[in-house]
Write a protein that holds these residues in place. Sequence first.
Motif, PDB file in Angstrom:
ATOM      1  N   GLN A   1       5.546  13.820  -9.154  1.00  0.00           N
ATOM      2  CA  GLN A   1       6.493  13.386  -8.133  1.00  0.00           C
ATOM      3  C   GLN A   1       6.422  11.874  -7.938  1.00  0.00           C
ATOM      4  N   ALA A   2       7.521  11.326  -7.430  1.00  0.00           N
ATOM      5  CA  ALA A   2       7.526   9.909  -7.066  1.00  0.00           C
ATOM      6  C   ALA A   2       6.439   9.679  -6.018  1.00  0.00           C
ATOM      7  N   THR A   3       5.799   8.542  -6.073  1.00  0.00           N
ATOM      8  CA  THR A   3       4.681   8.105  -5.221  1.00  0.00           C
ATOM      9  C   THR A   3       3.338   8.692  -5.649  1.00  0.00           C
ATOM     10  N   ASP A   4       3.303   9.563  -6.668  1.00  0.00           N
ATOM     11  CA  ASP A   4       2.010  10.032  -7.188  1.00  0.00           C
ATOM     12  C   ASP A   4       1.218   8.853  -7.736  1.00  0.00           C
ATOM     13  N   ILE A   5      -0.088   8.886  -7.574  1.00  0.00           N
ATOM     14  CA  ILE A   5      -0.984   7.881  -8.150  1.00  0.00           C
ATOM     15  C   ILE A   5      -1.746   8.527  -9.295  1.00  0.00           C
ATOM     16  N   PHE A   6      -1.676   7.915 -10.489  1.00  0.00           N
ATOM     17  CA  PHE A   6      -2.480   8.373 -11.617  1.00  0.00           C
ATOM     18  C   PHE A   6      -3.842   7.677 -11.520  1.00  0.00           C
ATOM     19  N   GLU A   7      -4.817   8.371 -10.965  1.00  0.00           N
ATOM     20  CA  GLU A   7      -6.140   7.776 -10.843  1.00  0.00           C
ATOM     21  C   GLU A   7      -6.773   7.574 -12.223  1.00  0.00           C
ATOM     22  N   ALA A   8      -6.490   8.510 -13.127  1.00  0.00           N
ATOM     23  CA  ALA A   8      -7.040   8.422 -14.475  1.00  0.00           C
ATOM     24  C   ALA A   8      -6.060   9.011 -15.471  1.00  0.00           C
ATOM     25  N   ILE A   9      -6.121   8.503 -16.700  1.00  0.00           N
ATOM     26  CA  ILE A   9      -5.341   9.041 -17.813  1.00  0.00           C
ATOM     27  C   ILE A   9      -6.321   9.377 -18.922  1.00  0.00           C
ATOM     28  N   GLU A  10      -6.334  10.632 -19.340  1.00  0.00           N
ATOM     29  CA  GLU A  10      -7.292  11.105 -20.353  1.00  0.00           C
ATOM     30  C   GLU A  10      -8.726  10.755 -19.970  1.00  0.00           C
ATOM     31  N   GLY A  11      -9.026  10.890 -18.672  1.00  0.00           N
ATOM     32  CA  GLY A  11     -10.384  10.680 -18.197  1.00  0.00           C
ATOM     33  C   GLY A  11     -10.784   9.241 -17.978  1.00  0.00           C
TER      34      GLY A  11
END
Length: 461
Positions: free
Chosen positions: A182-192
């Motif tokens: 969703q819009a406003t989601d924060i990706f804290e990590a990508i592939e760990g």
Amino acid sequence: MDGKTEGLGGKTSLVTVGSHCACAYIEEGGIKEDIMGINITRKQTFLPRRPNPMSIKTKSAILVSSAAVIVFMVVGGLDGVRASSNDGAYRQLQVYSEVLSRVRSEYVEEPNIPAVTDGALHGLLESLDSNSSYLTAAEYKDYKAHKNDAKGDIGAAVSKRFGYASVISTIPGGPAEKAGIQATDIFEAIEGKSTREMSLAEIHNLLSGAPGSNVTVAVVRARKAEPQKMVITRDNVNIPAVSDKMMEDGIAYIQVTAFNKGKSQEIANKLKAVQKSGAKKIILDVRNAAEGDEAEGIATANLFLNHGTITYLQGQKYPREAFNADPAKDVTTLPVAILVNKGTAGPAEVVAAAILENARGDVIGDKTFGDGSVQKTIELPDGSALMLSIAKYYTPSGKAIQDTAITPNILVADVDEDAGLPDDDADTTTTPADEATKKPQHPQQDEQLQKAVQVLKSRTS
């Protein structure tokens, strides 16, 4: 500038800094230290000492890293601009060298100085704005290798906010939306790997890949205690066509999801068609429209304006470039209302600002994201690179869109962003298949659209 190319973030040019070099000298003798309030003066001694190989290696790394920073600081000088001898930026180099010296000599263990320097440069660029980045030699090599690859994507506009990758909006029907992003989601990590340590260019590289391949992201949402792991299947993303429908009282509703190449002409065709069908007023919905080129936003604004400034570009060394409305390209004089929200960014913000500040119509909804600048890529002698913002887009009244965003003249907050989220005790790993089996949510009332209809009803044609 040489070699300009068009891209999502604006125009891009490539500049290579020549074989200039710089060095720094760190003096250890005579440094005063203040430890627990006790002043100690370190005196020079002349006793012979066998060199420590690790220490020599570390000192060399410090000199090289200091040289890299100096090169960065004098890039402007390479263009013929002489810095003042009392420039604060140059005084800070002494502080930087002192910090490196203290880290080397007093940190709890032998530090990895090249890694420390990379982190410092990363933070330096990110402190400027979200679109400025520092890429190490390895990262820049990978960036160039994948830049022009025809590959899958997740179908979402992603920037940086709060230091992490932030989703501005998702493309309807795209992989990210199908996976529940969703819009406003924060990706804290990508592939760990934490996005806190990544440049925006590296984030985009990781999110793209072969169609059909998966990428795992750790998503942080409001009022959720723990990050939620979500799997997105990359795919070739198709931008939806401009849609339209007739509403009550002769109000034509036109929805735009992105401003990719050719979109302004598509909007122009829709405007002509709805007017031919008897439309008396226009609602242009650019909510969650964050992808595209500012040039398309400028052309779209011109469809509603027969005079006035649409936007202008300006930077420290980038002369003001104004974009004024061309009367020959104006296609409608009907009353208009623009719908915006937090997912409205870039070219869509140019449209909203031009309509609002030229008193051409109303802007209704929530404050926009705030994005709009031109980047220049600067290669450094060691193979690393800077992606530096050199100019920003401004509203007609002189506000930098990237700094202030667009505040509607009629504020209507977005719907609850947490509607439909899984419970806190639910399984925190989801896949597109999991999302497909969820029960459909009851459609919520679109208060922003209702307000736009209400406002236009009070406007005379």
